[in-house]
Structures are given as C-alpha cells and as structure tokens.
Design a protein around this motif. Structure first.
Motif, PDB file in Angstrom:
ATOM      1  N   ASP A 181       0.867  -1.170   0.000  1.00 33.50           N
ATOM      2  CA  ASP A 181       0.000   0.000   0.000  1.00 33.50           C
ATOM      3  C   ASP A 181       0.912   1.230   0.000  1.00 33.50           C
ATOM      4  N   ILE A 182       0.583   2.213  -0.812  1.00 31.22           N
ATOM      5  CA  ILE A 182       1.463   3.388  -0.932  1.00 31.22           C
ATOM      6  C   ILE A 182       1.584   4.142   0.386  1.00 31.22           C
ATOM      7  N   ASN A 183       0.651   3.926   1.314  1.00 29.07           N
ATOM      8  CA  ASN A 183       0.701   4.619   2.606  1.00 29.07           C
ATOM      9  C   ASN A 183       1.574   3.909   3.646  1.00 29.07           C
ATOM     10  N   MET A 184       2.069   2.729   3.284  1.00 27.96           N
ATOM     11  CA  MET A 184       2.875   1.950   4.231  1.00 27.96           C
ATOM     12  C   MET A 184       4.258   2.587   4.428  1.00 27.96           C
ATOM     13  N   GLN A 185       4.733   2.505   5.665  1.00 27.70           N
ATOM     14  CA  GLN A 185       6.104   2.933   5.960  1.00 27.70           C
ATOM     15  C   GLN A 185       7.038   1.730   5.796  1.00 27.70           C
ATOM     16  N   ASN A 186       7.929   1.812   4.827  1.00 28.21           N
ATOM     17  CA  ASN A 186       8.811   0.688   4.549  1.00 28.21           C
ATOM     18  C   ASN A 186      10.075   0.779   5.403  1.00 28.21           C
ATOM     19  N   LYS A 187      10.410  -0.302   6.104  1.00 25.22           N
ATOM     20  CA  LYS A 187      11.632  -0.389   6.880  1.00 25.22           C
ATOM     21  C   LYS A 187      12.600  -1.298   6.130  1.00 25.22           C
ATOM     22  N   ILE A 188      13.769  -0.738   5.759  1.00 22.47           N
ATOM     23  CA  ILE A 188      14.726  -1.459   4.911  1.00 22.47           C
ATOM     24  C   ILE A 188      15.956  -1.812   5.729  1.00 22.47           C
ATOM     25  N   LEU A 189      16.254  -3.117   5.808  1.00 26.21           N
ATOM     26  CA  LEU A 189      17.332  -3.606   6.657  1.00 26.21           C
ATOM     27  C   LEU A 189      18.317  -4.446   5.838  1.00 26.21           C
ATOM     28  N   LEU A 190      19.604  -4.323   6.153  1.00 26.05           N
ATOM     29  CA  LEU A 190      20.635  -5.187   5.586  1.00 26.05           C
ATOM     30  C   LEU A 190      21.157  -6.080   6.698  1.00 26.05           C
ATOM     31  N   MET A 191      21.041  -7.414   6.541  1.00 24.26           N
ATOM     32  CA  MET A 191      21.432  -8.368   7.575  1.00 24.26           C
ATOM     33  C   MET A 191      22.782  -8.989   7.221  1.00 24.26           C
ATOM     34  N   VAL A 192      23.698  -8.978   8.179  1.00 22.80           N
ATOM     35  CA  VAL A 192      25.038  -9.529   7.964  1.00 22.80           C
ATOM     36  C   VAL A 192      25.426 -10.379   9.166  1.00 22.80           C
ATOM     37  N   GLY A 193      25.888 -11.599   8.915  1.00 17.06           N
ATOM     38  CA  GLY A 193      26.318 -12.447  10.024  1.00 17.06           C
ATOM     39  C   GLY A 193      26.945 -13.723   9.540  1.00 17.06           C
ATOM     40  N   GLU A 194      27.744 -14.312  10.391  1.00 14.56           N
ATOM     41  CA  GLU A 194      28.408 -15.570  10.085  1.00 14.56           C
ATOM     42  C   GLU A 194      27.396 -16.709  10.117  1.00 14.56           C
ATOM     43  N   THR A 195      27.639 -17.742   9.327  1.00 25.90           N
ATOM     44  CA  THR A 195      26.782 -18.916   9.331  1.00 25.90           C
ATOM     45  C   THR A 195      26.713 -19.505  10.732  1.00 25.90           C
ATOM     46  N   GLY A 196      25.503 -19.835  11.188  1.00 27.46           N
ATOM     47  CA  GLY A 196      25.335 -20.424  12.512  1.00 27.46           C
ATOM     48  C   GLY A 196      24.961 -19.441  13.596  1.00 27.46           C
ATOM     49  N   ILE A 208      18.281   3.021   3.064  1.00 28.21           N
ATOM     50  CA  ILE A 208      18.411   1.957   4.066  1.00 28.21           C
ATOM     51  C   ILE A 208      18.188   2.542   5.454  1.00 28.21           C
ATOM     52  N   ASP A 209      17.512   1.757   6.298  1.00 23.14           N
ATOM     53  CA  ASP A 209      17.261   2.188   7.671  1.00 23.14           C
ATOM     54  C   ASP A 209      18.312   1.663   8.639  1.00 23.14           C
ATOM     55  N   ALA A 210      18.771   0.416   8.443  1.00 26.69           N
ATOM     56  CA  ALA A 210      19.734  -0.155   9.390  1.00 26.69           C
ATOM     57  C   ALA A 210      20.560  -1.248   8.728  1.00 26.69           C
ATOM     58  N   VAL A 211      21.831  -1.284   9.095  1.00 24.42           N
ATOM     59  CA  VAL A 211      22.712  -2.418   8.778  1.00 24.42           C
ATOM     60  C   VAL A 211      22.857  -3.200  10.069  1.00 24.42           C
ATOM     61  N   CYS A 212      22.362  -4.444  10.081  1.00 28.87           N
ATOM     62  CA  CYS A 212      22.294  -5.238  11.313  1.00 28.87           C
ATOM     63  C   CYS A 212      23.401  -6.294  11.320  1.00 28.87           C
ATOM     64  N   LEU A 213      24.324  -6.174  12.265  1.00 28.47           N
ATOM     65  CA  LEU A 213      25.392  -7.155  12.418  1.00 28.47           C
ATOM     66  C   LEU A 213      24.930  -8.186  13.443  1.00 28.47           C
ATOM     67  N   VAL A 214      24.831  -9.451  13.015  1.00 25.32           N
ATOM     68  CA  VAL A 214      24.255 -10.505  13.853  1.00 25.32           C
ATOM     69  C   VAL A 214      25.376 -11.291  14.542  1.00 25.32           C
ATOM     70  N   VAL A 215      25.294 -11.367  15.891  1.00 21.59           N
ATOM     71  CA  VAL A 215      26.327 -12.032  16.700  1.00 21.59           C
ATOM     72  C   VAL A 215      25.635 -12.842  17.796  1.00 21.59           C
ATOM     73  N   LYS A 216      26.190 -13.988  18.149  1.00 24.02           N
ATOM     74  CA  LYS A 216      25.661 -14.754  19.286  1.00 24.02           C
ATOM     75  C   LYS A 216      25.956 -14.024  20.597  1.00 24.02           C
ATOM     76  N   ALA A 217      24.979 -14.011  21.493  1.00 18.99           N
ATOM     77  CA  ALA A 217      25.135 -13.306  22.767  1.00 18.99           C
ATOM     78  C   ALA A 217      26.150 -13.969  23.689  1.00 18.99           C
TER      79      ALA A 217
END
Length: 861
Positions: free
Chosen positions: A54-69, A167-176
């Motif tokens: 829908d043209i009224n929707m706010q689109n959130k654009i994310l880039l996900m980056v992380g090691e396998t696993g 782009i809204d966020a570049v997300c670096l994925v890491v195990k806690a």
C-alpha cells in the motif's frame, strides 16, 4: 507481536490460506507462499515478496550480515512474524521462502552462493512493511573472490532502477554468548562495512541472538575490542538488541514458561528496534553507490596496472636476453658476421575464456565440575549476596587467570552448616591450552597423583563436561579435550559422565545436544535416551539493574533448579571407585613411556639395518677385489648410543631413568617426581616394564643424563671387517672399528679359511645379522601389540587420539616384518566407526597442530 484491527483468528486464517504447512506444532510451522522476481537477469539479485504494498505503508529497509550459525535466518523470520502480528498464544509460526520451494534447502544453498536476496513483507492492516536484504556467504572458506562477487551483487542492487535506494539499518548478527569475535567474523564485518561511506555509521546496530535476556557484557566487550563502527546508545554502548532463537521449537509443557519468556524477549526487542528506526535517520545509498562504484573502478584499475607492470617486466627480460646475446657474440659482430640467437618473445592476444566454479571442502572439559557455592550454601536471589571460593586473601579473578595457564589440579571442598551434603569439586584447568599437548599430559599426571595419593580422591559421583548451550558443533579443541579426559577413565565410569550446558536461557539446547550426539561423547542417558544434561545460567555475579530484574531472577531460578535436579541425580549407589581408573592411568602412563621407548628402539634397529645394508652394498660392488684377495676401504654411517647431559629442558624433563644394561632411556619425559629409579613410573614388581631386558630396578639409574642416538661416517677396510666378523662373537652392529680390536683378533685370523671361504663367511654372517635385525624389530612390534591390547580392553576410549597416533606408527612396521595377521589386528584396533571419524580426526589434527605450533615456538626460542 504487532496487533491489527481485525481479530487475530481472522488474520491468521487468511495467512494460513496463503501458506504451506511445514510441520505440526505447537507451534504449527507454515511457509509463506511468495512470488519471486529477479532484479538481475542472471539471478544474482533476487526478490521474494509476500502480500501487496500500500502506498501509505512505511517501509523499513534492513541489511542483515552475520556468520553462518549465528541464527540470522531465524531472526529474519522473527521479524516477518512481528510484521504479520503473530503472538505466542497463537501457536503458529511463518517462514518466508520462494513459492513452492524448500526453504531449508534454499537456505543451505544460499549460504554456498553469492546471491543477494531481498525479502519483502506487506502485512494486512499493518502500517509498517518490511524489506530485508540478506547477504549469505560472507567469509566463505573458498576465498575472497566470492566476497567480491557479493559486493558486486550489492552494487547491482543499489544501482538497479528497481533496486534499493535507501536503508534504515545495517544489522550485524552475533551470538550473545561470544566473548571474542573470531577472525572470520571480524573479516565479514570489515568486508561489509567497507562497502559504505562514513555517513552510514549511525545506522549500524548489533543484533545479539541466542540471548537469555541479560545484558551480554562479554559479547559487547568483544564488539568494542574489535572496534566495530556502529551507533551508540544513551550509555555510549554499541546500540544492540537481544533476541532468542527458539520460536520454531516444539513447546512442551515442561518448558512453557521458558518458551514464553524467550518469545516475549524477542517481541519486546523487535518493538524497540522498529521504534528506533526513525524516518529522519534513513540514509540514501547514493553515496554508498558512489563508494561501490569507486571501489569497483579502483579494483579494475589495479588489476589492469598489475597486468601492465607484469608485461613491462616481461618485455624487460626480452631486452636483457637480446643484450646478453650481443655480449656473447661480440666477436661475430666485429667480423660483421650474421648469427642466430633465441629470445622469449612476449605479446598480447585476444582470446576467449571460461569461468570456472568450484568448491573447496571446509573441514577441515575436562573433569570439570562447576558448582556455585552460594546456591549450595542456601543463598537465594532475594539475599542479594554472592560467595566465591578461593584462597584466603587471594584475588579470585587473578587466581582463575593463573589457573588457566597452569597444569595444577585444584580440589575445592565445601562444608555448609546445617546442610547434610558436603561438596568436593575437582577442577582441571588448562586442557586444550594453546601451548601444546604436553601440558595436557601433565594434567593427566596430576590427576593420577590425586587418585593415587593416600589423602587424595578415591571415589567420584560425576564427571561433568561443560559446553555452551548455544553451540551447534563441537570445535576441534573441545573434541580433543573431551577425548583426552575420557581416555583417562575405564569403561565403568561411562554412566557417571553428564553434560552441563552453560549460558542457557532455559530452553532445551537441541543444537548443542545434537553436537554432543554427533561427536559420540560417551555419557549417561536420560529417560528419553538423550545425553543426561543440566542447564545453567552464568549471570549471577552481574550487577542487577531494575530494567533486567525479571531476566536475572529467571536466570537464578534456572541455575538453582538445575543444581537441585543435578544433586538429586547423584545417587549413592551410583558412586564409582577410582581404583580401576587409577589402574587405567597407571597402565596408560606405562604404555606411553613403553611405546616411546619402543619407538626409539625400533628407529635404532632401522638405523642399524641401514648400516648393515651399506656394508652389503660395498661387498657387492667390490666382488672382483674380494676374488683377487685385495683389501679395499669403504664408507659406512655408523649409528651408536652416547650418554649425554640433559640440557635446555624444563624442570619436569630434567631427569631421566635409564638402564645401564640395555643402554636405553626407560623414562625420558616427565620423570621428575620419583626420588630414585625404584620409584619410577615404569617399575612394576621391582622390574622395568620399558627396557629390552625388563631389568631389575637396581640396574637403573635416575640422573640428569640420558642416551642419545648418534651417527658418524667411518672408513672400514675389508680386512678389518673379515677379522671382526669371523674371529669375534660380536655382531656387525656391535663392531667397534678401531685399531685395538683389529690387533686383538689379527692372530686368530691368520689360520682362517681361504679367500672364497672368507668371502662366503662374511656374506653369510651379514645375511644372518640382517635376519636377526628383522626378528628383533618383529619382537618389538609384538610387544607393542600386547600393550595396546591390554589398554584397549579396559579403557573407555580405545579410539583416543594418543592410541591412534601410536598405531599409525606401528602398523606399517608390523607389515614390514611380514606378520599380516598381527598387522590386521592392529588395523582392527585402528578402525574408527564412521560416525566417530570426524571427532577422532579432529582430536588428532588438533593435537598435531598444537604440537607443531609448540615445536615452532621452541625452535625460535
């Protein structure tokens, strides 16, 4: 999660119609039926879309980056469910994938390619829509060329008319649970961040997966230590969000509270995350596109420059060849004569080329019983105190660090007032130390002392193998550690071995359990035939801020409940005597020393055989001289033993037990504890189990000297050889080629046989010596086989890395001695079950790598 204007049941009913059932629940898993479109004709950038925008929707654009696993795919699906409005009570879970495709297989395929995938989700009656850019394959072990292709595909995505422009966020994925970023992770993040300009820094955030809801201090420190550029929060910490990865697991009633807490953690974090994506902070990728374009141009430019420089260097060599030819033909030039010469001409030619695609294969705790004294002594969460056990007046933290760098075995004893149970914990730090496997052997030695001492430990209730709950495979180091520990015990101890999972969030650690089962770790099984395990959380000592008080209390209760179950499982009748284990350790140590001695003796026998073969070859080459009764010299490499002082050795290797009769090192490494030879580990019933003659201990000495194998080239004459062979009872390997010996036997030789008989006598004796040599070698191998057979019969780990490495030494020697039956028996011992091969070879590789590293360090020093 997010709510809509319609009743949840109606929304879910519509979503289920647009999905395909993957598995029954709870939760029931569905795959969203999506449409696919290729943003590039070659499929290198593709898009999967669910719903209509829908043209009224706010689109959130994310880039996900992380090691396998790290759980990146699970996190993407969690975001999708958030947008779709799924809640915990709905007991459903949706996954996004290509229409009609197999999502699991697609994920695995994705991780092996350079394709950039864009997911678009448009949820009914939700003002927010989601665009996720997934970049699989970063840090692929096949090399950096694939990473360059991913960068190229990102460039296409940002450059394409139908691609991503903001782009809204570049997300670096890491195990806690990490406490340091691996080299691979740092490479991945560095590779990704290098694609953007500096303006993107405040849009980079950290996504911690496999979280238990408590601030991941160690992981945050790892991010800061790695100098990862990212947005900072109000406390000047890297902006981060906590997620749990258990949404798709079957929710058994036993763990329902833990599952709900995990769900709520992820839902709350996603809510905070999307609220943080403010419209004014969105970044245009125009500058990033410029960076990528410039990066691509620079790479092409450098490649062209390299090619041009190489061509210039080739042309220079061509000119030097001409110059050299002119120098060599100066006389011809003076005489005005024509002359030919050869030149390697370099030229360019336009040709076709093929792109080759390939794949390189990437394959290539210790008796540690951790228990917190405060829980044991009756401390509760509401008491807000914590006790640690340490040396009086000592610094526990420093002591811990010191412990991990030593081979000391520490025994903790706790006697609590008014508690009928007392606690004894044996801690064996240092297993798998990067300085080599010698330290691990010293730990085994120290355990042996503990079990052997009159005031030591004689019984045991449990051997606890400690593993992080978030692992999905055991590392080579972990497999080596467990293999080393379990090889210390006999088979009787198996049902006392349990697994303690740390850094747990309270939910069954399925991946970690699968890793234990895949590694074929011998341990007790529970009523479901799973490895007996207990879950623990490691946040008791952290400062309890009110913001996370519920998570801290849940963590405390998890550990307290697990400790209660653990202690209840330690039934008195299951306690095991360590008498047999002590026997295994003693026999294992004697076997190791014996095999070390046998290896040395076999190597010396092989050297003496080479010496005899040199003599035999010299006789063959001088047959004519022998027939003419002529004396002739020849060179032989003589091998002998010499007793020398022990130098440049550690204090534990500064003494050795040697046999004065056999002239052998009976115990060379780690012979430091015994006051005299009679108390040495190799002695049994007052006789040595190591030396050739199994001599009485009185024939042995313990001193800072040992025998070394030496070699030297000597010149021998045929007359000398004849005299000593025929007139002495000595064998060829005992000959001392010196003048005194020659004079001693010269008179006896004068009445000997004629020249042909002399030749025959020497050759016959030489052949006899070779046969005797082989027989001796065969006897040594048989002796080793007997020792192997005995240990394998009583040991819990007959396929330990140590035993297999020794078998690898002896099997080819057995085959050489012509004993096929014995060789086959040794090969049977060497056989590893297919499911255990990866574990055993990992342990051997780890031990070999550590030993090689230590050798290099020693050589440099």
């Amino acid at each position: 999660m997010a709510s809509g204007s319609q009743e949840p049941s109606l929304i879910l009913r519509d979503l289920i119609k647009k999905s395909k059932l993957i598995s029954e629940g709870p939760p029931a898993r569905y795959r969203l039926l999506t449409t696919r479109s290729n943003l590039e004709k070659d499929g290198s950038v593709r898009k999967w879309t669910f719903g209509q925008r829908d043209i009224n929707m706010q689109n959130k654009i994310l880039l996900m980056v992380g090691e396998t696993g790290t759980g990146k795919t699970a996190l993407i699906n969690a975001m999708v469910n958030y947008i779709l409005g799924v809640k915990f009570t709905h007991e459903v879970w949706f996954e996004i994938t290509e229409e009609g495709g197999d999502h699991d297989k697609a994920d695995q395929s994705k991780s092996q390619t350079t394709e950039v995938t864009v997911y678009e989700v448009f949820a009914q009656d939700n003002p927010i829509c989601l665009t996720v850019i997934d970049t699989p394959g970063y840090g692929d072990t096949r090399g950096t060329d694939l990473d360059k292709q991913i960068a190229e595909n990102l460039f296409k995505l940002f450059h394409s008319d139908s691609g991503v422009k903001e782009i809204d966020a570049v997300c670096l994925v890491v195990k806690a649970s990490v406490n340091r970023l691996s080299d691979r992770q740092e490479y991945i993040f560095d590779a990704v961040l290098s694609l953007f300009d500096k303006d993107i820094k405040d849009n980079i955030v950290i996504m911690f997966t496999h979280s238990d809801g408590i601030p991941p201090e160690d992981a945050l420190n790892a991010i800061k230590k790695a100098k990862i550029s990212c947005r900072k929060d109000e406390e000047n910490e890297p902006e981060h969000f906590l997620f749990n990865n258990h949404q798709t697991k079957k929710k058994s009633p036993k763990y329902i509270k833990a599952f709900q807490a995990a769900w709520e953690l992820t839902a709350e974090s996603l809510n905070h995350f999307f609220l943080s994506l403010k419209e004014q902070n969105r970044k245009s990728l125009q500058q990033t596109e410029s960076v990528l374009s410039e990066s691509k141009r620079l790479e092409i430019c450098i490649s062209n420059l390299q090619s041009r420089i190489e061509f210039v260097e080739c042309k220079r060599k061509e000119l030097l060849q001409i110059q050299k030819a002119l120098e060599e033909n100066r006389e011809n030039i003076k005489r005005n004569e024509n002359f030919p010469f050869t030149v390697t001409e370099h030229y360019k030619e336009k040709c076709q080329f093929k792109m080759l695609h390939g794949r390189r294969n990437w394959n290539r705790q210790n008796c540690s019983y951790q228990c917190h004294g405060e829980l044991y002594t009756g401390v509760k969460f509401t008491h807000e105190v914590w006790f640690e056990i340490t040396e009086e007046g000592g610094d526990h933290d420093k002591a811990d660090q010191s412990k991990s760098q030593t081979t000391e075995v520490t025994v903790y004893e706790v006697f609590a007032q008014d508690n009928p149970i007392c606690l004894t914990v044996i801690d064996t730090p240092g297993y798998g130390d990067t300085r080599g496997t010698d330290l691990d052997k010293q730990i085994a030695e120290n355990l042996f002392k503990l079990f052997h001492s009159d005031s030591g430990v004689k019984e045991i209730d449990a051997v606890c193998l400690v593993v992080k709950a978030s692992v999905n495979r055991l590392s080579d180091r972990q497999e080596y550690i467990f293999d080393a520990v379990l090889s210390l015990f006999d088979k009787d101890i198996k049902d006392n071995i349990v697994v303690l999972f740390t850094h747990s969030d309270g939910i069954p650690p399925e991946d970690a359990l699968n890793a234990i089962k895949k590694a074929k770790i011998s341990c007790r099984k529970d009523e479901e035939n799973e490895p007996e395990h207990f879950l623990f959380n490691n946040h008791q000592t952290k400062k309890k801020s009110p913001k996370y008080i519920k998570a801290f209390q849940a963590a405390w209760e998890l550990t307290a409940e697990s400790l209660n179950h653990f202690f209840l499982s330690l039934k008195e009748q299951n306690r095991k005597s360590l008498q047999q284990t002590e026997s295994v350790l003693s026999e294992s140590k004697r076997l190791e020393i014996c095999i070390s001695n046998l290896q040395s003796r076999i190597e010396f026998v092989e050297c003496k055989r080479n010496e005899l073969l040199q003599i035999q070859k010299a006789l063959e080459e001088n047959r004519e001289n022998i027939k003419r009764n002529e004396n002739f010299p020849f060179t032989v490499t003589e091998h002998y033993k010499e007793k020398v002082p022990i130098q440049n050795a550690s204090w534990k290797d500064g003494m050795a037990t040697t046999c004065s009769v056999c002239q052998e090192n009976c115990h060379e490494k780690g012979c430091w504890l015994s006051p005299n030879a009679g108390w040495c580990d190799v002695m049994k019933n007052d006789h040595c189990t190591s030396c050739t003659g199994k001599c009485h201990y009185t024939k042995h000495v313990r001193e800072n000297k040992k025998y070394r194998r030496r070699s030297r080239e000597i010149i021998v004459t045929f007359d000398n050889l004849k005299i000593q062979y025929e007139s002495s009872n000595k064998s060829a390997s005992d000959i001392q080629f010196n003048t005194e010996t020659f004079q001693y036997v010269k008179k006896e030789f004068e009445s000997n046989k004629k020249q042909e008989a002399e030749k025959t006598s020497v050759e016959t004796r030489l052949k006899y010596e070779l046969i005797k040599n082989e027989k001796h070698k065969s006897e040594l191998v048989e002796e080793a086989y007997s020792a192997f057979k005995k240990l394998c019969k009583i040991a819990l780990k007959p396929d330990s890395a140590f035993i297999l490495q020794c078998l690898d030494f002896f099997i080819p020697r057995t085959e050489e001695t012509g004993k096929p039956v014995l060789a086959q028996k040794l090969r049977e011992m060497r056989k590893i079950q297919p499911e255990s091969q990866e574990r055993v070879h990992a342990a051997i590789d780890y031990a070999g790598a550590r030993s090689k590293k230590m050798k290099n360090v020693t050589d440099k020093s």
